[in-house]
Design a protein around this motif. Structure first.
Motif, PDB file in Angstrom:
ATOM      1  N   ASP A  42       0.815  -1.220   0.000  1.00 44.57           N
ATOM      2  CA  ASP A  42       0.000   0.000   0.000  1.00 44.57           C
ATOM      3  C   ASP A  42       0.847   1.267   0.000  1.00 44.57           C
ATOM      4  O   ASP A  42       0.477   2.260   0.600  1.00 44.57           O
ATOM      5  N   GLY A  43       2.002   1.260  -0.648  1.00 43.65           N
ATOM      6  CA  GLY A  43       2.856   2.436  -0.710  1.00 43.65           C
ATOM      7  C   GLY A  43       3.708   2.649   0.523  1.00 43.65           C
ATOM      8  O   GLY A  43       4.395   3.650   0.638  1.00 43.65           O
ATOM      9  N   ARG A  44       3.659   1.718   1.454  1.00 44.09           N
ATOM     10  CA  ARG A  44       4.464   1.845   2.667  1.00 44.09           C
ATOM     11  C   ARG A  44       5.892   1.410   2.408  1.00 44.09           C
ATOM     12  O   ARG A  44       6.171   0.581   1.571  1.00 44.09           O
ATOM     13  N   CYS A  45       6.777   1.969   3.171  1.00 43.03           N
ATOM     14  CA  CYS A  45       8.204   1.712   3.037  1.00 43.03           C
ATOM     15  C   CYS A  45       8.580   0.363   3.647  1.00 43.03           C
ATOM     16  O   CYS A  45       8.134   0.008   4.732  1.00 43.03           O
ATOM     17  N   ASP A  46       9.415  -0.387   2.929  1.00 45.46           N
ATOM     18  CA  ASP A  46      10.043  -1.601   3.444  1.00 45.46           C
ATOM     19  C   ASP A  46      11.545  -1.421   3.231  1.00 45.46           C
ATOM     20  O   ASP A  46      12.061  -1.678   2.146  1.00 45.46           O
ATOM     21  N   ALA A  47      12.230  -0.930   4.250  1.00 47.57           N
ATOM     22  CA  ALA A  47      13.631  -0.539   4.129  1.00 47.57           C
ATOM     23  C   ALA A  47      14.538  -1.682   3.691  1.00 47.57           C
ATOM     24  O   ALA A  47      15.575  -1.441   3.063  1.00 47.57           O
ATOM     25  N   SER A  48      14.181  -2.914   3.983  1.00 50.97           N
ATOM     26  CA  SER A  48      15.039  -4.035   3.609  1.00 50.97           C
ATOM     27  C   SER A  48      15.203  -4.134   2.093  1.00 50.97           C
ATOM     28  O   SER A  48      16.220  -4.632   1.620  1.00 50.97           O
ATOM     29  N   GLY A  49      14.240  -3.635   1.336  1.00 44.22           N
ATOM     30  CA  GLY A  49      14.361  -3.647  -0.117  1.00 44.22           C
ATOM     31  C   GLY A  49      15.430  -2.703  -0.633  1.00 44.22           C
ATOM     32  O   GLY A  49      15.898  -2.837  -1.761  1.00 44.22           O
ATOM     33  N   ALA A  50      15.818  -1.721   0.168  1.00 42.35           N
ATOM     34  CA  ALA A  50      16.805  -0.726  -0.244  1.00 42.35           C
ATOM     35  C   ALA A  50      18.163  -0.933   0.412  1.00 42.35           C
ATOM     36  O   ALA A  50      19.031  -0.069   0.322  1.00 42.35           O
ATOM     37  N   GLY A  71       9.401   0.132  -2.222  1.00 42.65           N
ATOM     38  CA  GLY A  71       7.960   0.292  -2.356  1.00 42.65           C
ATOM     39  C   GLY A  71       7.454   1.604  -1.798  1.00 42.65           C
ATOM     40  O   GLY A  71       6.244   1.807  -1.678  1.00 42.65           O
ATOM     41  N   SER A  72       8.340   2.510  -1.460  1.00 45.96           N
ATOM     42  CA  SER A  72       7.963   3.789  -0.862  1.00 45.96           C
ATOM     43  C   SER A  72       7.397   4.735  -1.906  1.00 45.96           C
ATOM     44  O   SER A  72       7.744   4.668  -3.078  1.00 45.96           O
ATOM     45  N   GLN A  73       6.560   5.651  -1.427  1.00 46.80           N
ATOM     46  CA  GLN A  73       6.027   6.679  -2.307  1.00 46.80           C
ATOM     47  C   GLN A  73       6.989   7.848  -2.423  1.00 46.80           C
ATOM     48  O   GLN A  73       7.075   8.483  -3.468  1.00 46.80           O
ATOM     49  N   ILE A  74       7.707   8.150  -1.359  1.00 47.81           N
ATOM     50  CA  ILE A  74       8.655   9.263  -1.354  1.00 47.81           C
ATOM     51  C   ILE A  74       9.951   8.833  -0.680  1.00 47.81           C
ATOM     52  O   ILE A  74       9.970   7.865   0.087  1.00 47.81           O
ATOM     53  N   ALA A  75      11.028   9.551  -0.988  1.00 47.53           N
ATOM     54  CA  ALA A  75      12.321   9.222  -0.398  1.00 47.53           C
ATOM     55  C   ALA A  75      13.145  10.498  -0.284  1.00 47.53           C
ATOM     56  O   ALA A  75      12.893  11.479  -0.989  1.00 47.53           O
ATOM     57  N   ARG A  76      14.113  10.457   0.628  1.00 50.03           N
ATOM     58  CA  ARG A  76      14.982  11.615   0.814  1.00 50.03           C
ATOM     59  C   ARG A  76      16.350  11.163   1.290  1.00 50.03           C
ATOM     60  O   ARG A  76      16.506  10.070   1.844  1.00 50.03           O
ATOM     61  N   GLU A  91       5.257   5.938   4.466  1.00 50.07           N
ATOM     62  CA  GLU A  91       5.481   5.834   3.027  1.00 50.07           C
ATOM     63  C   GLU A  91       6.796   6.488   2.585  1.00 50.07           C
ATOM     64  O   GLU A  91       7.082   6.586   1.408  1.00 50.07           O
ATOM     65  N   ARG A  92       7.640   6.908   3.541  1.00 50.24           N
ATOM     66  CA  ARG A  92       8.875   7.633   3.201  1.00 50.24           C
ATOM     67  C   ARG A  92      10.117   6.804   3.537  1.00 50.24           C
ATOM     68  O   ARG A  92      10.245   6.247   4.615  1.00 50.24           O
ATOM     69  N   LEU A  93      11.042   6.761   2.584  1.00 49.77           N
ATOM     70  CA  LEU A  93      12.335   6.102   2.763  1.00 49.77           C
ATOM     71  C   LEU A  93      13.395   7.164   3.034  1.00 49.77           C
ATOM     72  O   LEU A  93      13.419   8.207   2.381  1.00 49.77           O
ATOM     73  N   ASN A  94      14.260   6.902   4.002  1.00 53.12           N
ATOM     74  CA  ASN A  94      15.368   7.800   4.325  1.00 53.12           C
ATOM     75  C   ASN A  94      16.689   7.097   4.017  1.00 53.12           C
ATOM     76  O   ASN A  94      16.903   5.966   4.460  1.00 53.12           O
ATOM     77  N   LEU A  95      17.543   7.771   3.264  1.00 52.98           N
ATOM     78  CA  LEU A  95      18.907   7.311   3.078  1.00 52.98           C
ATOM     79  C   LEU A  95      19.793   8.268   3.871  1.00 52.98           C
ATOM     80  O   LEU A  95      19.931   9.437   3.512  1.00 52.98           O
ATOM     81  N   ASN A  96      20.360   7.798   4.950  1.00 54.46           N
ATOM     82  CA  ASN A  96      21.246   8.609   5.780  1.00 54.46           C
ATOM     83  C   ASN A  96      22.668   8.448   5.261  1.00 54.46           C
ATOM     84  O   ASN A  96      23.126   7.325   5.023  1.00 54.46           O
TER      85      ASN A  96
END
Length: 109
Positions: A42-50, A71-76, A91-96
């Motif tokens: 449903d557009g939610r983030c699954d960090a393991s995919g990234a 599967g995220s809708q937005i990322a930063r 729904e947001r992915l964060n790359l630190n």
């Protein structure tokens, strides 16, 4: 008079709603297909995919690949001294990244 106002209000609402719809692919896919996301998220983030992004130099291309894979809708991309709010967005992915711009953490929120 009432009928004219009702007609104009309906016409205005239709114009507003038409302006909100997208007629094409805003993501810029050459094939026109929607990006593949993990089924049922449903557009939610699954960090393991990234997780593949860990240790790589951050870039716009890497961010988009990671967003699609999670599967995220937005990322930063978050740099060490960036100011961020405390709200959690599923729904947001964060790359630190570290000072050199290398991804050292992948998480959702």
């Amino acid at each position: 008079m009432f009928r004219t106002r009702a007609y104009l209000a309906t016409l205005a609402m239709a114009a507003v709603l038409a302006g909100c719809s997208t007629g094409g692919d805003a993501g810029g896919n050459a094939g026109g297909a929607a990006p593949a996301a993990p089924a049922g998220n449903d557009g939610r983030c699954d960090a393991s995919g990234a997780d593949f992004a860990m240790g790589k130099q951050a870039s716009a291309e890497l961010l988009e690949q990671a967003r699609k894979a999670s599967g995220s809708q937005i990322a930063r991309i978050l740099k060490p001294h960036d100011v961020v709010t405390l709200e959690y967005r599923s729904e947001r992915l964060n790359l630190n990244v570290n000072e050199q711009g290398v991804v050292n953490r992948v998480n959702c929120g």
